[in-house]
Motif scaffolding. Structure first.
Motif: not given
Length: 846
Positions: A264-280
């Motif tokens: 989750e912390y590594f930039a190349q994995y782009h956790v920010d794009f996770s749909s549950s986070r965007v929904a939040h």
């Protein structure tokens, strides 16, 4: 798919932390009974499943387990004061020994964490003295701060599932965490082989959780990316990510991954794009818009502070809208295809389960009182279960449990349910289990004591810290203060598979990079080309194995079933302990008790004991040597360390050397005035590659009275002790191994006859006396059949009161053997047991 009713039934019935001894858990019985395909080895597996749980030391969880190097360790170190390492003293001067936490009788599983940051972990070890656990590892909770909780341990009655699991498969008792610090840096080693950017040798090691998080975005290469490059299927399973998705704290503790997936912390994995986070984010945006509308409606002749509040809300709305736009599906589609792919695999969550973000209430009655506990409404292993059932399990899988199933001390011991359910899923179809390796490990020790000092490298810029053989580079293994990064303290590891059945013990040195080294070997074999994690440092590769010694060919080591465990209401029975009194099984030892422990540790009622009996001990790739000799010309004692390479199984090894008594600085001879005060208990560190050697010399001037007193420790109970002075007899003694026998070579290099006495100090063999005329060589072959290839031999010379040598360990033959018979007191005559368990410097120097 498992139904919600079935999930609740298992949660309520499967024992994890509690239970009495009477029934074997079905998942363990099933797994232990499934034989591998005929003629197969671990290299024929098709799936490796890795679960790293949280924050338990080896002694804390398995110190009483049969056969392992736990509380019956016969040659544990001595700490300052001449005391055995089991006796720890707090800041008030009170001394305690390890004590049982008594799961059934106390609220011990609800006492939360102990300090386990970098400062605390380093301070507890105290430069190898290993004597500051009580002053450093004090609870931060007022009700428990006076307790010696760090010394608390659990036994089979407390953790029956885990003990049965270790009885069924291979438990690794020389497995250390990678760093002396907290969770995230250690997890970085499991997933990347390092905790510092390997592309920049000057980069600092990340040593706290906050140095790698959602705000710092490290971006060095990770092992899942190696898999991606080679076209190897993989996934990281979790119920939900840790990045804020709208959970309350209670919901997050049952449903989010607790930050245990560091991708989750590594930039190349782009956790920010996770749909549950965007929904939040979208949900928050709607809330903020409603707040803004309310503020506007109430504006009127608004005072200045109301305008300021409105402007703040407007800024938050703009920031949320911008973040939602940045993380839009369209922008995700614009990412490189490789980064889209690793994002999807790293954040494999349970979206297919309609209830995966919901909690249910489990109600029960206790002593007439109605109680409730929240549990997941859905299946926290839904997608993992689905992929296994549908034949879609990747080649490599990692699991990240929610906090309450992670075994972290901030939550109770609910984790056994999670581990058991993983085993249940993998063994449901025997054909799946026949192709699967399941590795259970722990990230770090929290603040819980372990009696084995971890192996660490010598500092290349500090000549007095030890040495390594040519080809080993330890320069990146230190923090900015010169403290070794690791190894950290021992933590549990159990390897379950059709090729590791039978309740064996593996005592090769491992750390978290060992899992990656295993995957390298396993996957290189599968692909027919080298797959290598280049982030792993030279020193770690030299001293930490690749787990392959933990596996046996088909049919080997199947020595019996796990000890039985009763199934008992799980969630309910763990939850009920919350209402019990704090643990109370400890007491400060008076001087009489301390003296009893020091004089008769094996008989002392003040020390914990291990379960009786031994286990199968797998063959190890070690043929270790630490030959000591007096250099009369240089007035120094010299030890030559070697890890012999033979039959292609040779392995590098770490060693520690301790001076249990008083020593002065190495340059004491250069002092013109009085030397500085002598130091009690000092450690030096060494490492050799397989087939290589390294020598080190200790000037006699550094020892009090010129009498040297050194002890050398290596893996699996390897032990050497050297005492003497400049007047040593002219006896040259060296040792070796041959066909399971221990070889002692004696040479009288002097001009007078020498009577040499070889005494078995632990295993009951008869004494040997030899008179050596001047110039005569004598080779003694010690038959170790009765002691199962274990030896503990003292060598003395009549009339040389200050001279002795001691050699202890196990002779390796490439075949499985037995764990040390002294552990569990397995019917072996113990001669000099108290001395072999804990020897005071003044006793041996007399």
């Amino acid at each position: 798919m498992i139904s919600r009713r079935e999930f609740l039934r298992r949660a309520a019935l499967l024992t994890g932390g509690l239970g009495s001894v009477s029934v074997i858990p079905p998942s363990i019985l099933r797994a232990a009974g499934i034989e591998p395909a005929e003629g197969s080895t671990y290299l024929d597996a098709e799936h490796v499943v890795i679960l790293m749980q949280e924050n338990r030391s080896f002694d804390h969880a398995f110190g009483t387990l049969r056969g392992v190097r736990g509380f019956d360790d016969p040659r544990a170190i001595t700490i300052p004061g001449g005391r055995p390492v089991w006796l720890q003293t707090d800041g008030k001067g009170d001394t305690y020994a390890p004590f049982g936490l008594k799961f059934h009788e106390s609220n011990s599983t609800w006492t939360s964490c102990l300090p386990h940051d970098r400062r605390s972990e380093v301070a507890a070890g105290n430069g190898g003295k290993h004597d500051q656990w009580l002053p450093v590892m004090q609870s931060g909770i007022d009700a428990y701060e006076h307790m010696p909780l760090t010394l608390g341990y659990y036994d089979r009655a407390d953790l029956p599932f885990y003990h049965a699991f270790a009885d069924a498969f291979t438990v690794c008792d020389q497995h250390f965490c990678s760093l002396q610090t907290s969770t995230t840096p250690n997890r970085l080693y499991l997933w990347t082989g390092t905790s510092r950017d390997p592309r920049d040798p000057a980069s600092p090691a990340l040593l706290s959780n906050g140095q790698a998080d959602h705000d710092t975005h490290p971006d060095w290469p990770t092992f899942p990316e190696r898999l991606e490059e080679h076209g190897i299927s993989w996934a990281i399973y979790q119920n939900e990510i840790d990045h804020p998705t709208g959970f309350s704290p209670v919901e997050a503790s049952w449903l989010a991954n607790f930050g245990d997936n560091p991708m989750e912390y590594f930039a190349q994995y782009h956790v920010d794009f996770s749909s549950s986070r965007v929904a939040h984010l979208k949900s928050r945006l709607e809330v903020m818009k409603q707040q803004l509308a309310t503020l506007i409606a109430q504006a009127g002749d608004a005072p200045e502070e109301a305008v300021t509040r409105r402007e703040k809300v407007e800024r938050e709305i703009a920031a949320l809208a911008a973040e939602i736009e940045r993380c839009s599906p369209e922008n995700f589609a614009n990412l490189p295809l490789r980064e889209q792919s690793i994002h999807r695999k790293a954040f494999t969550v349970n979206r297919g389960d309609f209830s995966y973000r919901d909690l249910a209430t489990l109600a029960y009655e206790e002593a007439g009182e109605q109680r409730e506990v929240k549990i997941p409404a859905g299946d926290v292993l839904y997608q993992f279960r689905k992929d296994v059932d549908e034949g879609k399990l990747p080649t490599v899988s990692w699991l990240a449990a929610p906090e309450n199933f992670s075994d972290h001390p901030s939550a109770p011991w609910y984790g056994a349910w999670y581990v058991s359910e993983v085993l249940e899923i993998l063994t449901k179809n025997p054909e799946v289990w026949k192709k699967t390796i399941f590795i259970l490990t722990y990230d770090e020790n929290d603040g819980y004591y372990d009696h084995v000092p971890p192996f660490v490298p010598p500092h290349p810029d500090q000549p007095g810290s030890g040495a390594v053989s040519a080809g080993i580079d330890a320069s990146l293994e230190f923090d900015t203060r010169g403290n070794p990064l690791g190894l950290g303290y021992r933590v549990p590891m159990v390897i379950a598979s059709p090729w590791s059945r039978g309740g064996c013990v593996c005592s090769e040195v491992f750390d978290h990079t060992s899992v990656l080294q295993f995957l390298e070997k396993f996957l290189s074999h599968k692909k027919g080309r080298e797959i290598r994690e280049t982030n792993i440092g030279s020193w770690r590769r030299a001293v930490c194995g690749n787990l392959t010694s933990a596996f046996l060919p088909q049919g080997d080591g199947i020595g019996g079933h796990p000890l039985p465990v009763e199934l008992a209401p799980f969630i309910r029975d763990v939850h009920r302990t919350r209402y019990l009194a704090p643990p109370a099984g400890y007491r400060a030892l008076d001087e009489v008790a301390i003296r009893e422990v020091m004089e008769e540790p094996f008989a002392s009622p003040h020390l914990p004991r291990q379960e009786p009996g031994s286990k199968v001990s797998v063959a190890l790739p070690y043929a270790l040597h630490a030959e000591g000799r007096l250099d009369r010309e240089k007035r120094a004692f010299v030890i030559r360390f070697e890890s012999e390479a033979s039959d292609g199984r040779g392995k590098g090894a770490p060693f520690h050397v301790y001076a249990p008594g008083l020593t002065y600085p190495d340059d004491v001879a250069s002092y013109t005035d009085a030397p500085p005060p002598a130091e009690e208990v000092r450690r030096w560190s060494f490492a050799t590659l397989a087939g290589a050697s390294v020598e080190y010399a200790w000037p006699l001037e550094i020892f009090e009275g010129g009498r040297y007193f050194l002890r050398s420790y290596g893996p699996n109970g390897f032990f050497r002790e050297y005492l003497g002075d400049a007047a040593d007899p002219a006896l040259e003694a060296s040792t070796g191994y041959e066909n399971g026998d221990f070889i002692v070579r004696l040479v009288n290099a002097g001009r007078a006859p020498l009577e040499v006495i070889v005494t078995d100090l632990s295993y009951g063999a008869p004494e040997i006396r030899k008179t050596l005329p001047p110039g005569v060589r004598e080779t003694l072959r010690i038959d170790l059949t009765a002691s199962r290839r274990w030896y503990d031999l003292g060598i003395t010379v009549t009339g040389a009161d200050h001279f002795s040598r001691r050699h202890a360990g196990r002779v390796e033959t490439g075949k499985p053997g037995s764990t040390d018979p002294l552990i569990g007191r397995n019917g072996v005559a113990v001669i000099g047991a108290s001395e072999s368990r804990a020897t005071k410097p003044d006793q041996r120097m007399e």
